[in-house]
Enzyme design. Structure first.
Site, PDB file in Angstrom:
ATOM      1  N   HIS A  77      56.670 -37.903 -37.590  1.00 26.74           N
ATOM      2  CA  HIS A  77      55.806 -36.842 -37.078  1.00 26.74           C
ATOM      3  C   HIS A  77      56.494 -35.509 -37.243  1.00 26.74           C
ATOM      4  O   HIS A  77      57.720 -35.406 -37.162  1.00 26.74           O
ATOM      5  CB  HIS A  77      55.434 -37.085 -35.614  1.00 26.74           C
ATOM      6  CG  HIS A  77      56.608 -37.319 -34.710  1.00 26.74           C
ATOM      7  ND1 HIS A  77      57.257 -38.532 -34.632  1.00 26.74           N
ATOM      8  CD2 HIS A  77      57.266 -36.491 -33.861  1.00 26.74           C
ATOM      9  CE1 HIS A  77      58.247 -38.442 -33.762  1.00 26.74           C
ATOM     10  NE2 HIS A  77      58.289 -37.222 -33.282  1.00 26.74           N
ATOM     11  N   ASN A  88      62.300 -34.601 -36.123  1.00 26.24           N
ATOM     12  CA  ASN A  88      63.565 -35.171 -35.669  1.00 26.24           C
ATOM     13  C   ASN A  88      63.733 -36.542 -36.309  1.00 26.24           C
ATOM     14  O   ASN A  88      62.847 -37.398 -36.187  1.00 26.24           O
ATOM     15  CB  ASN A  88      63.559 -35.296 -34.139  1.00 26.24           C
ATOM     16  CG  ASN A  88      63.416 -33.949 -33.449  1.00 26.24           C
ATOM     17  OD1 ASN A  88      63.995 -32.953 -33.887  1.00 26.24           O
ATOM     18  ND2 ASN A  88      62.648 -33.898 -32.374  1.00 26.24           N
ATOM     19  N   CYS A 132      50.792 -45.151 -34.298  1.00 28.08           N
ATOM     20  CA  CYS A 132      49.785 -45.921 -35.045  1.00 28.08           C
ATOM     21  C   CYS A 132      48.560 -46.149 -34.172  1.00 28.08           C
ATOM     22  O   CYS A 132      47.417 -46.005 -34.631  1.00 28.08           O
ATOM     23  CB  CYS A 132      50.344 -47.271 -35.490  1.00 28.08           C
ATOM     24  SG  CYS A 132      51.394 -47.209 -36.957  1.00 28.08           S
ATOM     25  N   GLY A 145      67.160 -36.467 -31.703  1.00 30.67           N
ATOM     26  CA  GLY A 145      66.112 -36.264 -30.711  1.00 30.67           C
ATOM     27  C   GLY A 145      64.840 -37.045 -30.963  1.00 30.67           C
ATOM     28  O   GLY A 145      63.850 -36.851 -30.256  1.00 30.67           O
ATOM     29  N   HIS A 192      52.129 -46.146 -41.208  1.00 27.49           N
ATOM     30  CA  HIS A 192      53.388 -46.199 -40.475  1.00 27.49           C
ATOM     31  C   HIS A 192      54.590 -46.022 -41.395  1.00 27.49           C
ATOM     32  O   HIS A 192      54.798 -46.813 -42.315  1.00 27.49           O
ATOM     33  CB  HIS A 192      53.526 -47.527 -39.723  1.00 27.49           C
ATOM     34  CG  HIS A 192      54.774 -47.587 -38.890  1.00 27.49           C
ATOM     35  ND1 HIS A 192      54.850 -47.044 -37.629  1.00 27.49           N
ATOM     36  CD2 HIS A 192      56.003 -48.073 -39.167  1.00 27.49           C
ATOM     37  CE1 HIS A 192      56.073 -47.213 -37.156  1.00 27.49           C
ATOM     38  NE2 HIS A 192      56.803 -47.841 -38.065  1.00 27.49           N
ATOM     39  N   ASP A 207      50.570 -32.471 -28.427  1.00 33.68           N
ATOM     40  CA  ASP A 207      51.680 -33.170 -27.773  1.00 33.68           C
ATOM     41  C   ASP A 207      51.391 -33.276 -26.271  1.00 33.68           C
ATOM     42  O   ASP A 207      50.897 -32.336 -25.652  1.00 33.68           O
ATOM     43  CB  ASP A 207      53.001 -32.418 -28.014  1.00 33.68           C
ATOM     44  CG  ASP A 207      54.213 -33.266 -27.697  1.00 33.68           C
ATOM     45  OD1 ASP A 207      54.932 -33.657 -28.640  1.00 33.68           O
ATOM     46  OD2 ASP A 207      54.458 -33.549 -26.490  1.00 33.68           O
ATOM     47  N   CYS A 243      53.244 -49.794 -32.314  1.00 37.47           N
ATOM     48  CA  CYS A 243      53.694 -48.412 -32.512  1.00 37.47           C
ATOM     49  C   CYS A 243      52.714 -47.456 -31.824  1.00 37.47           C
ATOM     50  O   CYS A 243      51.519 -47.461 -32.114  1.00 37.47           O
ATOM     51  CB  CYS A 243      53.796 -48.085 -34.001  1.00 37.47           C
ATOM     52  SG  CYS A 243      54.077 -46.333 -34.318  1.00 37.47           S
ATOM     53  N   HIS A 251      56.529 -31.760 -35.579  1.00 40.03           N
ATOM     54  CA  HIS A 251      56.132 -30.918 -34.451  1.00 40.03           C
ATOM     55  C   HIS A 251      55.762 -29.548 -35.005  1.00 40.03           C
ATOM     56  O   HIS A 251      56.607 -28.883 -35.623  1.00 40.03           O
ATOM     57  CB  HIS A 251      57.301 -30.709 -33.486  1.00 40.03           C
ATOM     58  CG  HIS A 251      57.843 -31.955 -32.850  1.00 40.03           C
ATOM     59  ND1 HIS A 251      57.557 -32.307 -31.538  1.00 40.03           N
ATOM     60  CD2 HIS A 251      58.685 -32.919 -33.312  1.00 40.03           C
ATOM     61  CE1 HIS A 251      58.191 -33.430 -31.225  1.00 40.03           C
ATOM     62  NE2 HIS A 251      58.899 -33.819 -32.293  1.00 40.03           N
ATOM     63  N   HIS A 279      57.709 -43.163 -35.526  1.00 42.98           N
ATOM     64  CA  HIS A 279      56.632 -43.042 -36.514  1.00 42.98           C
ATOM     65  C   HIS A 279      56.717 -41.582 -36.948  1.00 42.98           C
ATOM     66  O   HIS A 279      56.618 -40.681 -36.089  1.00 42.98           O
ATOM     67  CB  HIS A 279      55.281 -43.381 -35.871  1.00 42.98           C
ATOM     68  CG  HIS A 279      54.089 -43.243 -36.772  1.00 42.98           C
ATOM     69  ND1 HIS A 279      53.163 -44.247 -36.972  1.00 42.98           N
ATOM     70  CD2 HIS A 279      53.651 -42.192 -37.522  1.00 42.98           C
ATOM     71  CE1 HIS A 279      52.213 -43.831 -37.797  1.00 42.98           C
ATOM     72  NE2 HIS A 279      52.493 -42.574 -38.152  1.00 42.98           N
TER      73      HIS A 279
HETATM   74  P1  5GP Z   1      60.271 -36.950 -30.866  1.00 42.87           P
HETATM   75  O1  5GP Z   1      61.076 -36.909 -29.584  1.00 42.87           O
HETATM   76  O2  5GP Z   1      60.200 -38.369 -31.398  1.00 42.87           O
HETATM   77  O3  5GP Z   1      60.686 -35.964 -31.898  1.00 42.87           O
HETATM   78  O4  5GP Z   1      58.797 -36.506 -30.472  1.00 42.87           O
HETATM   79  C1  5GP Z   1      57.915 -37.360 -29.816  1.00 42.87           C
HETATM   80  C2  5GP Z   1      56.882 -36.487 -29.156  1.00 42.87           C
HETATM   81  O5  5GP Z   1      55.797 -37.298 -28.790  1.00 42.87           O
HETATM   82  C3  5GP Z   1      57.358 -35.788 -27.880  1.00 42.87           C
HETATM   83  O6  5GP Z   1      57.224 -34.372 -28.021  1.00 42.87           O
HETATM   84  C4  5GP Z   1      56.448 -36.354 -26.788  1.00 42.87           C
HETATM   85  O7  5GP Z   1      56.073 -35.389 -25.815  1.00 42.87           O
HETATM   86  C5  5GP Z   1      55.256 -36.848 -27.576  1.00 42.87           C
HETATM   87  N1  5GP Z   1      54.583 -37.989 -26.995  1.00 42.87           N
HETATM   88  C6  5GP Z   1      55.155 -39.125 -26.497  1.00 42.87           C
HETATM   89  N2  5GP Z   1      54.219 -39.974 -26.057  1.00 42.87           N
HETATM   90  C7  5GP Z   1      53.021 -39.370 -26.289  1.00 42.87           C
HETATM   91  C8  5GP Z   1      51.667 -39.770 -26.040  1.00 42.87           C
HETATM   92  O8  5GP Z   1      51.363 -40.855 -25.530  1.00 42.87           O
HETATM   93  N3  5GP Z   1      50.695 -38.891 -26.394  1.00 42.87           N
HETATM   94  C9  5GP Z   1      50.976 -37.677 -26.974  1.00 42.87           C
HETATM   95  N4  5GP Z   1      49.946 -36.882 -27.278  1.00 42.87           N
HETATM   96  N5  5GP Z   1      52.241 -37.276 -27.216  1.00 42.87           N
HETATM   97  C10 5GP Z   1      53.248 -38.112 -26.881  1.00 42.87           C
HETATM   98 ZN    ZN Z   2      53.394 -46.219 -36.466  1.00 43.00          ZN
END
Ligand code: 5GP
Ligand code: ZN
Length: 112
Positions: free
Chosen positions: A98, A85, A7, A91, A46, A30, A4, A100, A96
């Protein structure tokens, strides 16, 4: 959950721009910010998505949300948005939980 991404980030195995860390919560910038402030706040443990939160996780999820608000306050953000999301159709791309934390620009409603 060695496979993950978040993680691994929370464990320091993949570099990130750390904003905050304690024993249960990790926050980092991000990698593709969608606003001047775009911080991801996660539980270190996780949980794949919010729908998988179970009894006993309430304090942990509350700590994540409260930390997001504290980070916004630290940055002088009176107005901000906190988004999680849940599921690919909403989206979610990293499975894992999170939140925003988005701020520093005007926000429209509803989100797309
Ligand atoms: P989701 O699309 O799952 O709601 O959000 C995932 C977020 O993780 C996205 O905004 C994306 O830019 C961010 N993200 C994806 N990979 C990485 C990474 O390796 N490092 C960081 N800091 N952010 C990441
Ligand atoms: Zn995780």
């Amino acid at each position: 959950m060695n496979d993950c991404l978040f993680c691994r980030i929370a464990a320091g195995k993949i570099p990130s721009k750390k904003v905050y860390e304690d024993e249960s919560v990790y926050a980092f910038e991000d990698i593709a910010p969608k606003a001047p402030t775009h911080v991801l706040v996660i539980p270190k443990r996780h949980i794949a998505r919010l729908a998988d939160v179970s009894a006993g996780d309430e304090a942990l999820i509350g700590a994540v949300a409260a930390r997001a608000a504290a980070i916004a306050k630290d940055r002088g953000l009176a107005d901000f948005r906190l988004v999680s999301n849940n599921g690919a159709g909403a989206g979610q791309s990293v499975f894992h939980v999170h939140f925003h934390l988005l701020g520093g620009r005007p926000m429209t409603w509803p989100p797309g």
